[in-house]
Design an enzyme around this catalytic site. Structure first.
Site, PDB file in Angstrom:
ATOM      1  N   HIS A 259     -12.990  26.093  33.291  1.00 46.38           N
ATOM      2  CA  HIS A 259     -13.065  24.861  33.989  1.00 46.38           C
ATOM      3  C   HIS A 259     -13.093  25.414  35.520  1.00 46.38           C
ATOM      4  O   HIS A 259     -12.449  26.339  35.713  1.00 46.38           O
ATOM      5  CB  HIS A 259     -12.175  23.993  33.847  1.00 46.38           C
ATOM      6  CG  HIS A 259     -12.539  22.402  34.328  1.00 46.38           C
ATOM      7  ND1 HIS A 259     -12.307  22.331  35.714  1.00 46.38           N
ATOM      8  CD2 HIS A 259     -13.079  21.617  33.837  1.00 46.38           C
ATOM      9  CE1 HIS A 259     -12.539  20.822  35.877  1.00 46.38           C
ATOM     10  NE2 HIS A 259     -13.236  20.515  34.815  1.00 46.38           N
ATOM     11  N   ASP A 310     -15.595  18.753  27.159  1.00 52.40           N
ATOM     12  CA  ASP A 310     -17.030  18.803  26.285  1.00 52.40           C
ATOM     13  C   ASP A 310     -16.880  19.496  24.867  1.00 52.40           C
ATOM     14  O   ASP A 310     -17.642  18.921  24.134  1.00 52.40           O
ATOM     15  CB  ASP A 310     -17.921  19.401  27.217  1.00 52.40           C
ATOM     16  CG  ASP A 310     -18.497  18.414  28.322  1.00 52.40           C
ATOM     17  OD1 ASP A 310     -18.602  17.253  28.081  1.00 52.40           O
ATOM     18  OD2 ASP A 310     -19.081  19.162  29.162  1.00 52.40           O
TER      19      ASP A 310
HETATM   20  C1  LIG Z   1     -17.350  17.910  31.975  1.00 54.63           C
HETATM   21  C2  LIG Z   1     -17.588  19.112  32.486  1.00 54.63           C
HETATM   22  O1  LIG Z   1     -18.528  19.283  33.122  1.00 54.63           O
HETATM   23  S1  LIG Z   1     -16.659  20.513  32.066  1.00 54.63           S
HETATM   24  C3  LIG Z   1     -17.505  21.858  32.479  1.00 54.63           C
HETATM   25  C4  LIG Z   1     -18.680  21.999  31.234  1.00 54.63           C
HETATM   26  N1  LIG Z   1     -19.304  23.332  31.483  1.00 54.63           N
HETATM   27  C5  LIG Z   1     -19.319  24.078  30.586  1.00 54.63           C
HETATM   28  O2  LIG Z   1     -18.532  24.114  29.436  1.00 54.63           O
HETATM   29  C6  LIG Z   1     -19.982  25.491  30.747  1.00 54.63           C
HETATM   30  C7  LIG Z   1     -19.357  26.709  30.396  1.00 54.63           C
HETATM   31  N2  LIG Z   1     -18.397  27.091  31.350  1.00 54.63           N
HETATM   32  C8  LIG Z   1     -18.661  27.663  32.447  1.00 54.63           C
HETATM   33  O3  LIG Z   1     -19.922  27.679  32.830  1.00 54.63           O
HETATM   34  C9  LIG Z   1     -17.644  27.712  33.624  1.00 54.63           C
HETATM   35  O4  LIG Z   1     -16.479  27.992  33.092  1.00 54.63           O
HETATM   36  C10 LIG Z   1     -17.617  26.359  34.759  1.00 54.63           C
HETATM   37  C11 LIG Z   1     -18.859  26.183  35.205  1.00 54.63           C
HETATM   38  C12 LIG Z   1     -17.067  25.217  33.847  1.00 54.63           C
HETATM   39  C13 LIG Z   1     -16.796  26.856  35.706  1.00 54.63           C
HETATM   40  O5  LIG Z   1     -17.307  27.900  36.415  1.00 54.63           O
HETATM   41  P1  LIG Z   1     -16.383  28.855  37.308  1.00 54.63           P
HETATM   42  O6  LIG Z   1     -15.423  27.967  38.242  1.00 54.63           O
HETATM   43  O7  LIG Z   1     -17.268  29.757  38.286  1.00 54.63           O
HETATM   44  O8  LIG Z   1     -15.486  29.637  36.431  1.00 54.63           O
HETATM   45  P2  LIG Z   1     -14.316  30.693  36.842  1.00 54.63           P
HETATM   46  O9  LIG Z   1     -14.382  30.879  38.237  1.00 54.63           O
HETATM   47  O10 LIG Z   1     -12.986  30.190  36.245  1.00 54.63           O
HETATM   48  O11 LIG Z   1     -14.873  31.836  35.796  1.00 54.63           O
HETATM   49  C14 LIG Z   1     -13.857  33.048  35.613  1.00 54.63           C
HETATM   50  C15 LIG Z   1     -14.530  34.116  34.764  1.00 54.63           C
HETATM   51  O12 LIG Z   1     -14.558  33.554  33.302  1.00 54.63           O
HETATM   52  C16 LIG Z   1     -15.742  33.494  33.078  1.00 54.63           C
HETATM   53  N3  LIG Z   1     -15.918  32.268  32.327  1.00 54.63           N
HETATM   54  C17 LIG Z   1     -15.792  31.076  32.815  1.00 54.63           C
HETATM   55  N4  LIG Z   1     -16.266  30.203  31.783  1.00 54.63           N
HETATM   56  C18 LIG Z   1     -16.730  30.883  30.845  1.00 54.63           C
HETATM   57  C19 LIG Z   1     -17.419  30.752  29.394  1.00 54.63           C
HETATM   58  N5  LIG Z   1     -17.530  29.208  29.206  1.00 54.63           N
HETATM   59  N6  LIG Z   1     -17.739  31.643  28.825  1.00 54.63           N
HETATM   60  C20 LIG Z   1     -17.715  32.778  28.934  1.00 54.63           C
HETATM   61  N7  LIG Z   1     -16.995  33.192  30.248  1.00 54.63           N
HETATM   62  C21 LIG Z   1     -16.748  32.267  31.059  1.00 54.63           C
HETATM   63  C22 LIG Z   1     -16.756  33.494  34.257  1.00 54.63           C
HETATM   64  O13 LIG Z   1     -17.998  34.268  33.943  1.00 54.63           O
HETATM   65  C23 LIG Z   1     -16.008  34.617  35.303  1.00 54.63           C
HETATM   66  O14 LIG Z   1     -15.899  35.785  34.745  1.00 54.63           O
HETATM   67  P3  LIG Z   1     -16.250  36.948  36.027  1.00 54.63           P
HETATM   68  O15 LIG Z   1     -14.940  36.984  36.841  1.00 54.63           O
HETATM   69  O16 LIG Z   1     -16.486  38.273  35.007  1.00 54.63           O
HETATM   70  O17 LIG Z   1     -17.667  36.628  36.615  1.00 54.63           O
HETATM   71  O1  LIG Z   2     -14.699  18.408  37.415  1.00 54.68           O
HETATM   72  C1  LIG Z   2     -15.642  19.269  37.215  1.00 54.68           C
HETATM   73  O2  LIG Z   2     -15.852  20.228  37.823  1.00 54.68           O
HETATM   74  C2  LIG Z   2     -16.433  19.105  35.839  1.00 54.68           C
HETATM   75  C3  LIG Z   2     -15.665  18.124  34.893  1.00 54.68           C
HETATM   76  O3  LIG Z   2     -14.853  18.404  34.033  1.00 54.68           O
HETATM   77  C4  LIG Z   2     -15.997  16.699  35.024  1.00 54.68           C
HETATM   78  O4  LIG Z   2     -16.816  16.349  35.843  1.00 54.68           O
HETATM   79  O5  LIG Z   2     -15.521  15.784  34.000  1.00 54.68           O
END
Ligand SMILES: CC(=O)SCCNC(=O)CCNC(=O)[C@H](O)C(C)(C)COP(=O)(O)OP(=O)(O)OC[C@H]1O[C@@H](n2cnc3c(N)ncnc32)[C@H](O)[C@@H]1OP(=O)(O)O
Ligand SMILES: O=C([O-])CC(=O)C(=O)O
Length: 373
Positions: A259, A310
């Protein structure tokens, strides 16, 4: 691209103030207008939460009954909108259908004055399940369904339209909780899209159409569908563990984990996980929930990453017989409330949103006539 610094995604920067929601204030908390998400999920009706978000305070019993009745009366689709929906192919993504449906509604029921904004928001909340299910049932089965039902709840109404019969109490209850969990989340990408659009003094339907486009992506709302596609490929927890380790080795993103704001956990996950477990028992599931739990364990062990809202929504929706491609559209049916509340808030204290950029391109250079390039 020349010397592009790593994108920060504006992380950690405040882009404005809000009275609607707090996210991750103590690492994992979530509140809507001061009410804790756990309390709302246990006690509230989704329609009550919608009222809270859109109108600013919890309704009285009478206000809630009136609001529910108003939503019930607003479920019908205008004929020109039905005609448009009937043109959209059955292999379209339902998020694109909602985007088009919302945009078309904006042509038929155009917001003319600011004082109308509440009425248009309530109408969108009432009619979105109709747009989706009318198209779904028509495009797949050639049925022109009646979109008005007696169902009191938005969630029960949605399942009724989808399955052509009233939802069980358990399913209506889970939908209620799910819609509450998805309703609002501060300045997430889709809400920010809506606020940017509102800041130009655009109309509500344009703000919502843009927000639907932002929610569609797999890094945001689209993750519930992507998570379902992933877990449905595995038949045992051991297989899931092997595949997840391979994916992590390849540095693949695991959908439904991580997240942008929460650091310890997403408070919505534990709530929907518990309902996914109950639904697994209800349908006699013998592997999908166990696969999900193993993925959860491995992600925490290997990467200290936790499931977001999700991940367990995927299995919960699946156990209720909801087709995967309708998962993110259900998110829309709920998040509309948060989007509209933010549009109202933006309009109430507006200045056009226009940040700056750090230029990383070439220095000024001489124009080269086309025949000399
Ligand atoms: C309702 C919603 O919208 S909730 C979000 C739904 N989205 C997802 O589930 C997609 C999968 N998750 C992701 O892509 C990301 O975690 C996001 C987009 C939600 C957040 O992105 P960011 O804020 O950039 O993540 P964050 O800075 O915490 O990442 C830290 C590290 O963990 C890794 N990481 C974060 N999420 C994941 C994941 N789901 N799988 C694998 N690695 C991950 C990143 O690649 C990063 O690694 P790095 O430092 O080697 O580049
Ligand atoms: O807050 C976010 O970046 C994504 C999320 O979890 C939502 O929109 O429910």
């Amino acid at each position: 691209m020349v010397n592009q610094p790593q994108s920060t995604g504006l992380r950690g920067q405040s882009a404005g103030s809000t009275e609607i929601c707090t996210v991750g204030k103590s690492g994992s908390g979530l509140t809507y207008r001061g009410y804790d998400i756990q309390t709302l999920a246990e006690n509230a009706r989704f329609e009550e939460v919608a009222y809270l978000l859109l109108k600013g305070a919890l309704p009285t019993q009478q206000q809630l009954e009136d609001y529910i009745a108003q939503l019930q009366r607003s479920r019908s689709l205008p004929s020109p909108l039905k005609k448009v929906l009937e043109q959209i192919p059955s292999d379209a993504h339902p998020m694109d259908v909602l985007r088009t449906g919302t945009s078309m509604l904006g042509n038929l029921e155009t917001e003319q004055r600011l004082e109308e904004q509440q009425r248009h928001a309530d109408r969108l909340l009432a009619v979105t399940p109709s747009i989706l299910n009318y198209w779904y049932r028509y495009s797949l089965y050639g049925e022109r369904i009646e979109t008005e039902t007696d169902d009191i709840s938005v969630g029960g109404h949605f399942l009724h339209l989808l399955h052509g019969k009233p939802a069980s109490d358990l399913h209506a209850r889970v939908m209620n909780v799910s819609l509450i969990l998805y309703a609002e989340h501060e300045f997430n990408a889709s809400t920010f899209t809506a606020r940017v659009c509102a800041s130009t003094l655009s109309d509500l339907h344009s703000c919502i159409t843009g927000a639907i486009g932002s929610l569609r992506g797999p890094l945001h709302g689209g993750a519930n569908e992507a998570a379902m596609e992933m877990i449905s490929r595995w038949s045992t927890p051991d297989e899931a563990e092997r595949r997840i380790l391979e994916m992590l080795e390849r540095k693949d993103k695991i959908m439904g984990f991580g997240h942008a704001i929460y650091r310890e956990s997403d408070p919505r996950s534990a709530i929907i996980k518990e309902w996914a477990r109950k639904l697994a028992d209800d349908v006699g599931d013998n592997h999908l929930y166990a696969v999900s739990e193993r993925v959860d364990e491995v992600m925490w062990r290997e990467k200290t990453l936790f499931p977001n809202a999700d991940f367990y929504h995927a299995s919960a929706y699946h156990f209720m017989g909801i087709p995967t491609k309708l998962f993110t559209p259900i998110f829309v049916c709920s998040r509309l409330t948060g989007w509209c509340a933010h549009v109202f808030e933006q309009r109430g204290n507006n200045r056009i949103i226009r940040p700056s950029a750090d230029y990383a391109g070439p220095e000024r250079r001489e124009w080269v006539p086309i025949e000399q390039r």
